[in-house]
Scaffold this motif. Structure first.
Motif, PDB file in Angstrom:
ATOM      1  N   TRP A 115       0.831  -1.212   0.000  1.00 58.09           N
ATOM      2  CA  TRP A 115       0.000   0.000   0.000  1.00 58.09           C
ATOM      3  C   TRP A 115       0.863   1.258   0.000  1.00 58.09           C
ATOM      4  O   TRP A 115       0.627   2.200  -0.770  1.00 58.09           O
ATOM      5  CB  TRP A 115      -0.931  -0.042   1.208  1.00 58.09           C
ATOM      6  CG  TRP A 115      -1.706   1.226   1.452  1.00 58.09           C
ATOM      7  CD1 TRP A 115      -2.549   1.859   0.582  1.00 58.09           C
ATOM      8  CD2 TRP A 115      -1.690   2.010   2.651  1.00 58.09           C
ATOM      9  NE1 TRP A 115      -3.073   2.998   1.163  1.00 58.09           N
ATOM     10  CE2 TRP A 115      -2.564   3.113   2.432  1.00 58.09           C
ATOM     11  CE3 TRP A 115      -1.048   1.891   3.880  1.00 58.09           C
ATOM     12  CZ2 TRP A 115      -2.792   4.075   3.407  1.00 58.09           C
ATOM     13  CZ3 TRP A 115      -1.285   2.847   4.861  1.00 58.09           C
ATOM     14  CH2 TRP A 115      -2.140   3.921   4.620  1.00 58.09           C
ATOM     15  N   GLY A 119       1.468   1.451  -4.022  1.00 56.82           N
ATOM     16  CA  GLY A 119       0.182   2.077  -4.303  1.00 56.82           C
ATOM     17  C   GLY A 119      -0.959   1.098  -4.442  1.00 56.82           C
ATOM     18  O   GLY A 119      -2.017   1.440  -4.987  1.00 56.82           O
ATOM     19  N   GLU A 120      -0.792  -0.145  -3.958  1.00 52.89           N
ATOM     20  CA  GLU A 120      -1.882  -1.120  -4.026  1.00 52.89           C
ATOM     21  C   GLU A 120      -2.992  -0.740  -3.046  1.00 52.89           C
ATOM     22  O   GLU A 120      -2.727  -0.239  -1.957  1.00 52.89           O
ATOM     23  CB  GLU A 120      -1.360  -2.526  -3.711  1.00 52.89           C
ATOM     24  CG  GLU A 120      -0.424  -3.074  -4.774  1.00 52.89           C
ATOM     25  CD  GLU A 120      -0.079  -4.528  -4.546  1.00 52.89           C
ATOM     26  OE1 GLU A 120      -0.601  -5.127  -3.582  1.00 52.89           O
ATOM     27  OE2 GLU A 120       0.722  -5.076  -5.327  1.00 52.89           O
ATOM     28  N   ARG A 121      -4.234  -0.990  -3.454  1.00 52.67           N
ATOM     29  CA  ARG A 121      -5.379  -0.607  -2.621  1.00 52.67           C
ATOM     30  C   ARG A 121      -5.477  -1.483  -1.378  1.00 52.67           C
ATOM     31  O   ARG A 121      -5.226  -2.688  -1.423  1.00 52.67           O
ATOM     32  CB  ARG A 121      -6.666  -0.731  -3.420  1.00 52.67           C
ATOM     33  CG  ARG A 121      -6.814   0.303  -4.528  1.00 52.67           C
ATOM     34  CD  ARG A 121      -8.115   0.084  -5.270  1.00 52.67           C
ATOM     35  NE  ARG A 121      -9.257   0.141  -4.355  1.00 52.67           N
ATOM     36  CZ  ARG A 121     -10.341  -0.620  -4.487  1.00 52.67           C
ATOM     37  NH1 ARG A 121     -10.418  -1.518  -5.448  1.00 52.67           N
ATOM     38  NH2 ARG A 121     -11.329  -0.507  -3.622  1.00 52.67           N
ATOM     39  N   THR A 123      -8.099  -2.954   0.367  1.00 51.83           N
ATOM     40  CA  THR A 123      -9.514  -3.310   0.346  1.00 51.83           C
ATOM     41  C   THR A 123      -9.957  -3.769   1.728  1.00 51.83           C
ATOM     42  O   THR A 123      -9.127  -4.002   2.615  1.00 51.83           O
ATOM     43  CB  THR A 123      -9.763  -4.422  -0.680  1.00 51.83           C
ATOM     44  OG1 THR A 123      -8.990  -5.571  -0.282  1.00 51.83           O
ATOM     45  CG2 THR A 123      -9.327  -3.984  -2.074  1.00 51.83           C
TER      46      THR A 123
END
Length: 300
Positions: A115, A119-121, A123
């Motif tokens: 994250w 930049g991974e979401r 969830t």
């Protein structure tokens, strides 16, 4: 014949090899910590790794070792070496089960680093996995109750190091082959362990040589077996088997080292496992949806 068997069955066989490799590595590491420093154990491991990977490179071709990202390899291997140091250091001071249980926080730190750095979401299932992972960790460490050993913090720092190395590995696989990554891992980590080892060197004895060989060989075989298992079956099949390391290593600790089975450790690991499984199932449900969207977006 084995090749005619269901892929999940073959994946289970590969994971059995991984489980035995991890257990053998933990036991051999515990045996070596009685006589050698953590740096020396990591040095021995790297020497054997260089020989094994060198033999593979000689067979498959040296051209695949070309890389344009030596800096990324260096960052990955500093983090990975720190992860290994914390893991082997913990083997000398706390129970085998606690070492493995704390190591299972690696997916938590990986999700957070992905994250922050990629930049991974984050969830809802990923947030839930992180929350359950942290809750499980607190149950294992029980801070403020007088049971926290400094070595537990070393293993925890090691898990963070592993997570950072996994993030770097994901980035490197876009440009470099797996064998290239393994080659630079063994080559770069060799001096990391050698230099501090020379300051407090102790020559290996004949009695220690089998344990040294086991550490070096199982370090490679464990990850190779896991990679083959993931290639054959979904993560929902492979990951639950990986969590079998904890009860198995707790049994080894009980039988060979008279370590008491800590139910707080098992309960904490169960929380981590639940969070990982929820996240994996959510990701698998999303995969067909992504494929369907991609199919609709592609020109006919």
């Amino acid at each position: 014949m084995l090749k005619d068997r269901h892929p999940a069955f073959l994946a289970a066989l590969w994971m059995t090899g991984a489980l035995f490799s991890f257990m053998a590595m933990a036991v051999s590491g515990r045996e070596l910590t009685a006589e050698y420093t953590t740096y020396q154990i990591l040095f021995f491991r790297s020497v054997i790794g260089v020989v094994l990977i060198g033999a593979l490179v000689a067979k498959t071709g040296i051209e695949q070792l070309r890389t344009t990202r030596p800096g990324a390899h260096l960052v990955r291997n500093i983090a990975h070496f720190g992860g290994q140091y914390g893991w082997f250091y913990g083997l000398a001071w706390i129970s085998l089960a606690e070492v493995i249980a704390i190591e299972f926080t690696t997916p938590v730190w990986t999700a957070l680093l992905a994250w922050l750095l990629l930049g991974e979401r984050l969830t809802l299932p990923r947030v839930l996995a992180v929350a359950l992972g942290i809750a499980g960790l607190l149950l294992i460490l029980r801070p403020g109750m007088g049971v926290l050993h400094p070595a537990s913090l070393a293993v925890l720092a090691g898990a963070f190091g592993y997570a950072l190395s996994y993030i770097q590995t994901k980035s490197l696989t876009r440009t470099d082959t797996p064998l290239c990554i393994l080659f630079y891992m063994t080559l770069m980590q060799l001096p990391f362990g050698m230099v501090p080892s020379l300051l407090d060197w102790k020559s290996p004895t004949l009695e220690a040589l089998p344990w040294i060989l086991v550490v070096g060989v199982t370090a490679m075989s464990a990850h190779y077996c896991m990679a083959r298992a993931f290639k054959l079956a979904d993560a929902t099949v492979v990951v639950p088997m990986d969590f079998m390391r904890l009860p198995l290593i707790a049994l080894v600790g009980y039988l060979f080292y008279q370590e008491l089975i800590d139910w707080y450790v098992l309960a904490g690991a169960a929380l981590m496992f639940s969070g990982n499984l929820i996240n994996i199932r959510a990701e698998q449900r999303k995969a067909p949806l992504r494929q369907e969207i991609k199919a609709h977006q592609s020109p006919e």
